[in-house]
Write an enzyme that holds these catalytic residues in place. Structure first.
Site, PDB file in Angstrom:
ATOM      1  N   LYS A   9       0.826  -1.209   0.000  1.00  0.00           N
ATOM      2  CA  LYS A   9       0.000   0.000   0.000  1.00  0.00           C
ATOM      3  C   LYS A   9       0.866   1.269   0.000  1.00  0.00           C
ATOM      4  CE  LYS A   9      -3.963  -2.198   2.324  1.00  0.00           C
ATOM      5  NZ  LYS A   9      -4.881  -2.072   3.479  1.00  0.00           N
ATOM      6  N   TYR A  49     -12.628  -1.756  -3.440  1.00  0.00           N
ATOM      7  CA  TYR A  49     -13.141  -1.854  -2.066  1.00  0.00           C
ATOM      8  C   TYR A  49     -14.665  -1.714  -1.992  1.00  0.00           C
ATOM      9  CZ  TYR A  49      -8.511  -1.963   0.149  1.00  0.00           C
ATOM     10  OH  TYR A  49      -7.268  -2.327   0.592  1.00  0.00           O
ATOM     11  N   ASN A 112      -1.882   0.137   7.092  1.00  0.00           N
ATOM     12  CA  ASN A 112      -1.405  -1.174   7.542  1.00  0.00           C
ATOM     13  C   ASN A 112      -0.577  -1.909   6.487  1.00  0.00           C
ATOM     14  OD1 ASN A 112      -3.454  -1.904   5.852  1.00  0.00           O
ATOM     15  ND2 ASN A 112      -4.723  -2.880   7.405  1.00  0.00           N
ATOM     16  N   HIS A 115      -2.123  -5.397   1.616  1.00  0.00           N
ATOM     17  CA  HIS A 115      -3.427  -6.049   1.419  1.00  0.00           C
ATOM     18  C   HIS A 115      -3.199  -7.515   1.059  1.00  0.00           C
ATOM     19  CE1 HIS A 115      -7.478  -6.874  -0.148  1.00  0.00           C
ATOM     20  NE2 HIS A 115      -6.850  -7.512  -1.116  1.00  0.00           N
ATOM     21  N   GLU A 126      -9.779 -10.151  -7.553  1.00  0.00           N
ATOM     22  CA  GLU A 126      -8.816  -9.073  -7.287  1.00  0.00           C
ATOM     23  C   GLU A 126      -7.617  -9.136  -8.236  1.00  0.00           C
ATOM     24  OE1 GLU A 126      -9.919  -8.575  -2.546  1.00  0.00           O
ATOM     25  OE2 GLU A 126      -7.908  -9.218  -3.107  1.00  0.00           O
TER      26      GLU A 126
HETATM   27  P1  ADP Z   1      -8.100  -6.476   5.675  1.00  0.00           P
HETATM   28  O1  ADP Z   1      -7.253  -5.554   4.805  1.00  0.00           O
HETATM   29  O2  ADP Z   1      -7.333  -6.979   6.867  1.00  0.00           O
HETATM   30  O3  ADP Z   1      -8.769  -7.572   4.878  1.00  0.00           O
HETATM   31  P2  ADP Z   1     -10.694  -5.119   5.753  1.00  0.00           P
HETATM   32  O4  ADP Z   1     -11.052  -5.797   4.474  1.00  0.00           O
HETATM   33  O5  ADP Z   1     -11.654  -5.213   6.896  1.00  0.00           O
HETATM   34  O6  ADP Z   1      -9.261  -5.569   6.300  1.00  0.00           O
HETATM   35  O7  ADP Z   1     -10.497  -3.561   5.465  1.00  0.00           O
HETATM   36  C1  ADP Z   1      -9.842  -3.097   4.305  1.00  0.00           C
HETATM   37  C2  ADP Z   1      -8.884  -1.976   4.673  1.00  0.00           C
HETATM   38  O8  ADP Z   1      -9.652  -0.864   5.162  1.00  0.00           O
HETATM   39  C3  ADP Z   1      -7.926  -2.292   5.821  1.00  0.00           C
HETATM   40  O9  ADP Z   1      -6.793  -3.027   5.410  1.00  0.00           O
HETATM   41  C4  ADP Z   1      -7.570  -0.910   6.325  1.00  0.00           C
HETATM   42  O10 ADP Z   1      -6.606  -0.251   5.473  1.00  0.00           O
HETATM   43  C5  ADP Z   1      -8.923  -0.209   6.201  1.00  0.00           C
HETATM   44  N1  ADP Z   1      -9.698  -0.312   7.455  1.00  0.00           N
HETATM   45  C6  ADP Z   1     -10.358  -1.403   7.910  1.00  0.00           C
HETATM   46  N2  ADP Z   1     -10.975  -1.159   9.082  1.00  0.00           N
HETATM   47  C7  ADP Z   1     -10.703   0.139   9.375  1.00  0.00           C
HETATM   48  C8  ADP Z   1     -11.056   1.011  10.441  1.00  0.00           C
HETATM   49  N3  ADP Z   1     -11.809   0.591  11.467  1.00  0.00           N
HETATM   50  N4  ADP Z   1     -10.591   2.285  10.399  1.00  0.00           N
HETATM   51  C9  ADP Z   1      -9.845   2.731   9.375  1.00  0.00           C
HETATM   52  N5  ADP Z   1      -9.479   1.953   8.324  1.00  0.00           N
HETATM   53  C10 ADP Z   1      -9.901   0.682   8.332  1.00  0.00           C
END
Ligand code: ADP
Length: 138
Positions: A9, A49, A112, A115, A126
């Protein structure tokens, strides 16, 4: 053999962590079968997304994912989807296990670093979002 989609990312690229994260990916047994460096458009990020469009963090997520370049890649390994999710750790780095990529490098639940597809079905979708057939090795 199974394939999954990973994205390094914008925070990963911005913080010069591409090499460290790829080293971790390759040394964990994943083969990189496609990779590029791109800046996502708003439309493309929203499409990617789509499942999160009703979530309160959606707009911030789109801003973040379009804030700079990212590196989508296709990874191949037996059980790639599940094993890559284990390697990256929980969405929130504070809850991620020791040694996972997010525990090592992520700074917040949003920023984070990486992905990873969450199911084999989503992995196919994807991968097709970013890559055409001639861009994939093998
Ligand atoms: P993952 O990437 O672990 O599969 P999700 O699909 O739930 O997680 O969410 C997609 C992305 O959205 C996350 O990787 C993160 O960058 C962002 N995200 C998820 N939950 C939150 C939150 N509570 N607050 C801010 N950003 C979030």
């Amino acid at each position: 053999m199974e394939r999954t989609l990973a994205i390094l990312k914008p925070d990963c690229v911005q913080r010069n962590l591409i090499g460290k994260v790829i080293e971790k990916i390759e040394s964990s047994g994943f083969k990189i079968v496609a990779m590029k460096m791109i800046r996502l458009s708003k439309e493309s990020a929203k499409g990617f997304y789509e499942v999160h469009k009703e979530r309160p963090f959606f707009n911030d997520l789109i801003e973040y994912m379009t804030s700079g370049f990212c590196v989508p890649m296709v990874l191949e390994k037996e059980n790639a989807v599940e094993d890559f999710r284990k390697l990256i750790g929980a969405t929130d780095p504070a809850k991620a296990e020791e040694g996972t990529i997010r525990k090592l490098y992520a700074t917040s639940v949003q920023e984070n670093i990486v992905h990873g597809s969450d199911s084999p079905e989503n992995a196919v979708k994807e991968i097709n979002h970013f890559f055409s057939r001639h861009e994939l090795l093998g």
